[in-house]
Design an enzyme around this catalytic site. Structure first.
Site, short mmCIF file in Angstrom:
data_model
loop_
_atom_site.label_atom_id
_atom_site.label_comp_id
_atom_site.label_asym_id
_atom_site.label_seq_id
_atom_site.Cartn_x
_atom_site.Cartn_y
_atom_site.Cartn_z
NE ARG A 168 8.61 7.92 -5.14
CZ ARG A 168 9.28 6.99 -5.12
NH1 ARG A 168 9.34 5.87 -4.19
NH2 ARG A 168 10.22 6.53 -5.91
NE ARG B 223 15.41 6.20 -13.85
CZ ARG B 223 14.65 5.51 -14.24
NH1 ARG B 223 14.85 5.17 -15.59
NH2 ARG B 223 13.66 5.16 -13.51
CB SER C 238 17.69 9.63 -10.55
OG SER C 238 17.31 8.39 -11.07
CG LEU D 36 30.06 6.65 8.25
CD1 LEU D 36 30.92 6.45 6.88
CD2 LEU D 36 29.27 5.49 8.31
NE ARG E 56 11.73 -1.15 -9.18
CZ ARG E 56 12.92 -1.20 -9.72
NH1 ARG E 56 13.42 -2.13 -10.38
NH2 ARG E 56 13.88 -0.32 -9.38
CG HIS F 227 9.70 3.01 1.20
ND1 HIS F 227 10.64 3.25 0.17
CD2 HIS F 227 8.35 3.43 0.34
CE1 HIS F 227 9.95 3.73 -0.85
NE2 HIS F 227 8.72 4.08 -0.94
CG ASP G 183 15.58 2.74 -7.84
OD1 ASP G 183 14.67 2.96 -7.08
OD2 ASP G 183 15.50 2.65 -8.97
N GLY G 184 14.61 0.59 -5.64
CA GLY G 184 13.76 -0.68 -5.48
C GLY G 184 12.84 -0.92 -4.37
CG ASN G 185 13.24 0.74 -0.64
OD1 ASN G 185 14.21 0.06 -0.60
ND2 ASN G 185 13.48 2.26 0.03
C1 FPP Z 1 13.76 4.36 -4.05
O1 FPP Z 1 13.05 3.33 -4.10
C2 FPP Z 1 13.81 4.86 -2.57
C3 FPP Z 1 13.33 5.86 -1.85
C4 FPP Z 1 12.71 6.87 -2.87
C5 FPP Z 1 13.33 6.09 -0.56
C6 FPP Z 1 14.73 5.55 0.26
C7 FPP Z 1 14.28 5.35 1.54
C8 FPP Z 1 14.89 4.27 2.31
C9 FPP Z 1 16.05 3.35 2.14
C10 FPP Z 1 14.22 4.07 3.67
C11 FPP Z 1 14.39 5.18 4.57
C12 FPP Z 1 15.76 5.60 4.63
C13 FPP Z 1 15.89 6.51 5.86
C14 FPP Z 1 17.42 6.91 6.07
C15 FPP Z 1 14.91 6.77 6.95
P1 FPP Z 1 11.71 3.15 -4.70
O2 FPP Z 1 10.54 3.46 -4.19
O3 FPP Z 1 11.77 4.43 -6.00
O4 FPP Z 1 11.67 1.77 -5.49
P2 FPP Z 1 11.14 1.73 -6.95
O5 FPP Z 1 11.89 1.91 -8.23
O6 FPP Z 1 10.96 -0.01 -7.11
O7 FPP Z 1 9.59 2.27 -7.17
#
Ligand code: FPP
Length: 224
Positions: free
Chosen positions: A63, A178, A180, A122, A16, A29, A12-14
């Site tokens: 989204r 959480r 989720s 793995l 932000r 992302h 989580d956190g991409n």
């Molecule tokens: C949650 O951060 C992250 C996601 C919904 C996507 C996860 C994807 C990646 C890590 C990259 C792609 C991965 C692969 C395997 C191709 P958020 O967007 O909910 O962050 P936020 O809470 O800051 O809004």
């Protein structure tokens, strides 16, 4: 020291991170994908057998379409560019969740799973269009349909994580506490680590710190 077989991660956190540093959620992302690669490599070093990554939940469909499209393009890029490398590293890719994506992506996912199906170093369980409540309900329906006795063993048997031991560790980055709708059944006795860092900032050192801490925890499983 506690044995460690399976780590599950809510990345989580991409969004932000992307807004903070690049004024774009999608850039977050993209940066998150680099962290995925680092953590895969470190998992092999740490001799972890299963790594389950929450990449897209059933709720993430809410989204904006632009962000959803970006995420799936990123996934397509990742698989088409990296599957040979994953295969060489003896990594098995397993998708959990419902594969109802575009024809092209479904084909790529199936191809990647088949190509790596015999690998053993793995196993990466990539949770895509995954929701734990749906998974549990589906399992109950299957028990009923097959006239199975309703018990824990049979419920586990129909989960998408059948044949995979429950995670000993759950990590959630992004400073949110959480679950989720992630692995609600499988995490019943997992040690949970909530990390303040946003996923793109999470690194091998953070991962190793958590693993070390976990190994020293006294795990009671309800006992004393
Ligand atoms: C949650 O951060 C992250 C996601 C919904 C996507 C996860 C994807 C990646 C890590 C990259 C792609 C991965 C692969 C395997 C191709 P958020 O967007 O909910 O962050 P936020 O809470 O800051 O809004």
């Amino acid at each position: 020291m506690n044995p460690l077989n399976h780590v599950a991660i809510i990345m989580d956190g991409n969004g932000r991170w992307g807004l903070k540093y690049k004024s774009s959620r999608n850039e977050g992302h993209k940066a998150g994908l680099n962290t995925v690669e680092k953590i895969i490599k470190e998992s092999i070093k740490q001799k972890i057998n299963f790594l389950t990554l929450y990449a897209f939940s059933t709720e993430n469909w809410n989204r904006p379409k632009k962000e959803i499209d970006y995420l799936f393009n990123l996934l397509e890029y990742f698989l088409s560019q990296k599957i040979d490398d994953l295969h060489k590293k003896d990594i098995k890719l397993n998708i959990i969740g419902i594969k109802n994506f575009s024809k092209k992506l479904n084909k790529l996912l199936n191809f990647s799973e088949q190509k790596t199906s015999k690998n053993t170093t793995l196993q990466i369980n990539l949770a895509l269009n995954y929701g734990s409540k749906f998974e549990i309900l589906d399992s109950v329906k299957k028990m009923k349909r097959n006239n199975d006795k309703i018990n824990e063993k049979n419920l586990s048997k129909y989960l998408q994580t059948k044949n995979i031991p429950d995670p000993e560790i759950l990590i959630r980055t992004g400073n949110t506490k959480r679950l989720s709708n992630f692995l609600l059944w499988q995490l019943a006795y997992s040690e949970i680590f909530f990390e303040k860092k946003l996923w793109p900032d999470f690194n091998e050192k953070d991962y190793i710190r958590i693993i070390k801490k976990f190994k020293k925890i006294k795990r009671n499983f309800g006992n004393i």
